[in-house]
Design an enzyme around this catalytic site. Structure first.
Site, PDB file in Angstrom:
ATOM      1  N   GLU A  30     -20.191   1.789  -8.557  1.00  0.00           N
ATOM      2  CA  GLU A  30     -19.812   0.525  -7.924  1.00  0.00           C
ATOM      3  C   GLU A  30     -19.523   0.706  -6.435  1.00  0.00           C
ATOM      4  O   GLU A  30     -18.921   1.699  -6.032  1.00  0.00           O
ATOM      5  CB  GLU A  30     -18.523  -0.010  -8.552  1.00  0.00           C
ATOM      6  CG  GLU A  30     -18.680  -0.476  -9.973  1.00  0.00           C
ATOM      7  CD  GLU A  30     -17.362  -1.017 -10.523  1.00  0.00           C
ATOM      8  OE1 GLU A  30     -17.338  -1.323 -11.710  1.00  0.00           O
ATOM      9  OE2 GLU A  30     -16.379  -1.118  -9.763  1.00  0.00           O
ATOM     10  N   CYS A  65     -16.437  -0.458   0.374  1.00  0.00           N
ATOM     11  CA  CYS A  65     -15.637   0.439  -0.460  1.00  0.00           C
ATOM     12  C   CYS A  65     -16.615   1.239  -1.320  1.00  0.00           C
ATOM     13  O   CYS A  65     -17.424   0.652  -2.046  1.00  0.00           O
ATOM     14  CB  CYS A  65     -14.698  -0.401  -1.320  1.00  0.00           C
ATOM     15  SG  CYS A  65     -13.764   0.558  -2.511  1.00  0.00           S
ATOM     16  N   CYS A 100     -14.067   8.952 -13.593  1.00  0.00           N
ATOM     17  CA  CYS A 100     -12.983   9.687 -12.935  1.00  0.00           C
ATOM     18  C   CYS A 100     -12.203  10.455 -13.989  1.00  0.00           C
ATOM     19  O   CYS A 100     -12.002   9.965 -15.101  1.00  0.00           O
ATOM     20  CB  CYS A 100     -12.052   8.716 -12.207  1.00  0.00           C
ATOM     21  SG  CYS A 100     -10.723   9.552 -11.293  1.00  0.00           S
ATOM     22  N   CYS A 151      -5.573   7.738 -14.730  1.00  0.00           N
ATOM     23  CA  CYS A 151      -4.500   6.775 -14.451  1.00  0.00           C
ATOM     24  C   CYS A 151      -4.645   5.620 -15.455  1.00  0.00           C
ATOM     25  O   CYS A 151      -5.706   4.983 -15.518  1.00  0.00           O
ATOM     26  CB  CYS A 151      -4.601   6.262 -13.017  1.00  0.00           C
ATOM     27  SG  CYS A 151      -4.652   7.604 -11.807  1.00  0.00           S
ATOM     28  N   CYS A 209      -6.069   1.894 -14.765  1.00  0.00           N
ATOM     29  CA  CYS A 209      -7.311   1.777 -13.984  1.00  0.00           C
ATOM     30  C   CYS A 209      -8.535   1.737 -14.895  1.00  0.00           C
ATOM     31  O   CYS A 209      -8.655   2.549 -15.817  1.00  0.00           O
ATOM     32  CB  CYS A 209      -7.386   2.980 -13.040  1.00  0.00           C
ATOM     33  SG  CYS A 209      -8.986   3.226 -12.290  1.00  0.00           S
ATOM     34  N   GLY A 236     -13.599   6.987  -8.868  1.00  0.00           N
ATOM     35  CA  GLY A 236     -13.392   8.414  -8.680  1.00  0.00           C
ATOM     36  C   GLY A 236     -12.296   8.737  -7.681  1.00  0.00           C
ATOM     37  O   GLY A 236     -11.815   7.873  -6.948  1.00  0.00           O
ATOM     38  N   GLU A 237     -11.915   9.993  -7.688  1.00  0.00           N
ATOM     39  CA  GLU A 237     -10.906  10.501  -6.751  1.00  0.00           C
ATOM     40  C   GLU A 237     -11.659  11.294  -5.671  1.00  0.00           C
ATOM     41  O   GLU A 237     -12.211  12.368  -5.945  1.00  0.00           O
ATOM     42  CB  GLU A 237      -9.909  11.383  -7.516  1.00  0.00           C
ATOM     43  CG  GLU A 237      -9.120  12.362  -6.685  1.00  0.00           C
ATOM     44  CD  GLU A 237      -8.311  11.731  -5.545  1.00  0.00           C
ATOM     45  OE1 GLU A 237      -7.627  10.733  -5.779  1.00  0.00           O
ATOM     46  OE2 GLU A 237      -8.373  12.263  -4.418  1.00  0.00           O
ATOM     47  N   SER A 281      -8.904   7.604   0.443  1.00  0.00           N
ATOM     48  CA  SER A 281      -7.772   7.361  -0.443  1.00  0.00           C
ATOM     49  C   SER A 281      -7.634   8.519  -1.425  1.00  0.00           C
ATOM     50  O   SER A 281      -8.628   9.129  -1.816  1.00  0.00           O
ATOM     51  CB  SER A 281      -8.062   6.051  -1.185  1.00  0.00           C
ATOM     52  OG  SER A 281      -7.346   5.967  -2.362  1.00  0.00           O
ATOM     53  N   SER A 327      -2.089   6.878  -2.860  1.00  0.00           N
ATOM     54  CA  SER A 327      -1.731   5.976  -3.952  1.00  0.00           C
ATOM     55  C   SER A 327      -0.470   6.495  -4.632  1.00  0.00           C
ATOM     56  O   SER A 327      -0.515   7.498  -5.340  1.00  0.00           O
ATOM     57  CB  SER A 327      -2.874   5.905  -4.966  1.00  0.00           C
ATOM     58  OG  SER A 327      -4.015   5.359  -4.356  1.00  0.00           O
ATOM     59  N   LEU A 328       0.634   5.805  -4.406  1.00  0.00           N
ATOM     60  CA  LEU A 328       1.907   6.250  -5.002  1.00  0.00           C
ATOM     61  C   LEU A 328       2.101   5.655  -6.395  1.00  0.00           C
ATOM     62  O   LEU A 328       2.306   6.365  -7.364  1.00  0.00           O
ATOM     63  CB  LEU A 328       3.083   5.836  -4.110  1.00  0.00           C
ATOM     64  CG  LEU A 328       3.347   6.676  -2.873  1.00  0.00           C
ATOM     65  CD1 LEU A 328       4.593   6.166  -2.165  1.00  0.00           C
ATOM     66  CD2 LEU A 328       3.538   8.154  -3.242  1.00  0.00           C
ATOM     67  N   HIS A 329       2.143   4.347  -6.464  1.00  0.00           N
ATOM     68  CA  HIS A 329       2.230   3.585  -7.727  1.00  0.00           C
ATOM     69  C   HIS A 329       3.538   3.756  -8.489  1.00  0.00           C
ATOM     70  O   HIS A 329       3.735   3.088  -9.507  1.00  0.00           O
ATOM     71  CB  HIS A 329       1.058   3.895  -8.646  1.00  0.00           C
ATOM     72  CG  HIS A 329      -0.289   3.693  -8.021  1.00  0.00           C
ATOM     73  ND1 HIS A 329      -0.546   2.692  -7.110  1.00  0.00           N
ATOM     74  CD2 HIS A 329      -1.469   4.378  -8.149  1.00  0.00           C
ATOM     75  CE1 HIS A 329      -1.812   2.765  -6.724  1.00  0.00           C
ATOM     76  NE2 HIS A 329      -2.384   3.776  -7.332  1.00  0.00           N
ATOM     77  N   ASN A 349      -4.940  -5.989 -11.035  1.00  0.00           N
ATOM     78  CA  ASN A 349      -6.023  -6.809 -11.555  1.00  0.00           C
ATOM     79  C   ASN A 349      -6.053  -6.685 -13.073  1.00  0.00           C
ATOM     80  O   ASN A 349      -5.860  -5.587 -13.598  1.00  0.00           O
ATOM     81  CB  ASN A 349      -7.374  -6.320 -11.013  1.00  0.00           C
ATOM     82  CG  ASN A 349      -7.654  -6.853  -9.636  1.00  0.00           C
ATOM     83  OD1 ASN A 349      -7.676  -8.047  -9.417  1.00  0.00           O
ATOM     84  ND2 ASN A 349      -7.853  -5.938  -8.694  1.00  0.00           N
ATOM     85  N   CYS A 381     -11.332  -1.721  -9.925  1.00  0.00           N
ATOM     86  CA  CYS A 381     -12.285  -0.638  -9.703  1.00  0.00           C
ATOM     87  C   CYS A 381     -12.771  -0.091 -11.033  1.00  0.00           C
ATOM     88  O   CYS A 381     -11.983   0.235 -11.902  1.00  0.00           O
ATOM     89  CB  CYS A 381     -11.582   0.438  -8.876  1.00  0.00           C
ATOM     90  SG  CYS A 381     -12.034   2.114  -9.226  1.00  0.00           S
TER      91      CYS A 381
HETATM   92  S1  SF4 Z   1      -6.826   5.039  -9.938  1.00  0.00           S
HETATM   93 FE1  SF4 Z   1      -8.334   6.293  -8.816  1.00  0.00          FE
HETATM   94  S2  SF4 Z   1      -7.774   8.390  -9.379  1.00  0.00           S
HETATM   95 FE2  SF4 Z   1      -6.769   7.068 -10.906  1.00  0.00          FE
HETATM   96  S3  SF4 Z   1      -8.254   6.962 -12.622  1.00  0.00           S
HETATM   97 FE3  SF4 Z   1      -8.668   5.216 -11.226  1.00  0.00          FE
HETATM   98  S4  SF4 Z   1     -10.302   5.953  -9.878  1.00  0.00           S
HETATM   99 FE4  SF4 Z   1      -9.360   7.752 -10.819  1.00  0.00          FE
END
Ligand code: SF4
Length: 394
Positions: A90, A118, A125, A129, A132, A188-189, A218, A241-243, A321, A364
């Site tokens: 994406e 983006c 990934c 998380c 996500c 992905g990271e 990021s 990304s803290l969260h 989201n 995402c």
């Molecule tokens: S938030 Fe980012 S690092 Fe975490 S699972 Fe989703 S894509 Fe991967």
């Protein structure tokens, strides 16, 4: 085996090592212009075009375009690779024309038109998380440099009007005709595909011609990657990304925290900030009943005040989201504002992100998830974290 990647210096050498230097420059110039079909590289001899065509990956194909915000947001699913490496990734194009009334409630109104892309760096990934959609997919494979930067060149061609109806509806009046910003925030990271991310940054800043300040990378907190990014010595923006405001919760929401806890992450972030002079952005997804109480806002405020220089960080609050198979949602607007107000008591600059593209599977990985589910693939679902967190907060 992957084809040679002409978006890297080594790949160009492998493909054109027997050619005079100016041939390499010609190919590099075509690629930077977004022309990735060797047959369209009209100043190359036919034999060389054929050799390139045989060696290079197929150009990405647009599998799906979803639009929102009156065409200002376009989420594109692109093919990459072929055979057993075939995947879909994406990318999102977000347009900010000058004087757009639609921007009135957005993060900030840019002084001039902006076209931000983006991009993804991995198919799926591995970070897991639980909030996500990409995390639900799991890891599929790393993207190559070419697969990463071609997401940008596809959008460049879309903006230039070269894709016709494949790029969606006609662009809104006043839309920029070229990509102005790139954010590595897709699937992905990025720092888990570090060499590719660094090469892609170099290519975007070099041949493609973006200023380093127009590029944002990021991360969920891979500290060794932050250190390598710092060593690039380019003022690109780092978004962390803290969260979660504490290690207990973050261990569940961002599992890499168990390897690189907050104190280590914030020390690396501070070093990055001091080395580059760039303000760091902290991303914080807002999940109702999980990480959005005013007490948690106070913990986050105190954490940032303790670890970061005054005025050097910015917090971007992202209302979650809706995501399939994830039992969470965004808090009410009043709770979002109350959270931001607590951060403001310490002078921490904060924005509440206006969610772009709510009506197009905006999370995402979601477009991919729906696409692959429709084609019969099974998607693993992370439920353990939700159960652990709800057990702790109930
Ligand atoms: S938030 Fe980012 S690092 Fe975490 S699972 Fe989703 S894509 Fe991967």
């Amino acid at each position: 085996m992957t084809a040679a990647d002409p978006y890297t210096a080594g790949g160009l050498d492998a493909l054109l090592g027997d050619q005079p230097r100016y041939r390499r420059d010609q190919v590099a110039a075509w690629l930077a212009k977004g022309v990735d079909d060797p047959q369209a590289m009209t100043n190359l001899p036919t034999a060389l075009r054929e050799r390139l065509g045989a060696a290079m990956d197929d150009p990405p194909r647009i599998l799906q375009v979803s639009e929102a915000d009156g065409g200002l947001t376009r989420k594109v699913l692109l093919s990459c690779g072929s055979g057993d490496r075939a995947e879909a990734v994406e990318s999102v194009l977000m347009l900010y024309p000058p004087s757009s009334e639609r921007l009135a409630g957005a993060d900030s109104t840019p002084p001039s038109g902006r076209a931000t892309v983006c991009i993804s760096t991995q198919a799926g990934c591995a970070m897991g998380c639980p909030f996500c959609a990409t995390g639900q997919i799991g890891f599929r494979r790393q993207l190559t440099v070419g697969e990463t930067v071609r997401q940008v060149t596809v959008m460049q061609r879309l903006l230039a009007g070269e894709l016709g109806a494949d790029g969606g509806t006609p662009l809104p009046d006043g839309a920029p005709d070229h990509v102005t910003n790139v954010v590595f925030m897709g699937m992905g990271e990025p720092l888990a595909n570090l060499d590719v991310t660094l090469e892609a940054v170099r290519w975007l800043h070099g041949p493609f011609g973006l200023s380093a300040r127009s590029i944002t990378v990021s991360t969920v907190g891979l500290v060794p990657g932050i250190r390598r990014l710092q060593a690039l010595d380019l003022p690109i923006t780092l978004a962390v990304s803290l969260h979660a405001p504490d290690d207990d919760l973050r261990d569940d929401l961002v599992p890499i925290n168990r390897t690189h806890p907050l104190a280590e992450l914030l020390a690396a972030t501070r070093d990055y900030l001091e080395a580059t002079g760039r303000r760091v952005t902290f991303e914080y997804v807002m999940i109702d009943g999980v990480n959005t109480s005013t007490a948690q806002a106070a913990t986050l405020r105190d954490l940032l005040t303790r670890h970061m220089p005054a005025g050097a960080s910015h917090v971007n609050l992202i209302p979650m989201n809706p995501t399939p198979a994830v039992p969470w949602h965004a808090p009410p607007i009043a709770a979002q504002q109350a959270f931001a107000d607590v951060l403001g008591t310490a002078g921490i600059s904060t924005t509440i992100r206006a969610n772009r593209g709510d009506e197009i599977d905006a999370a995402c990985g979601q477009l991919y998830a729906n696409y692959t589910a429709a084609s019969g693939r099974t998607l693993p679902v992370a439920v353990g974290a939700a159960e652990r967190i709800s057990g702790r907060t109930s």
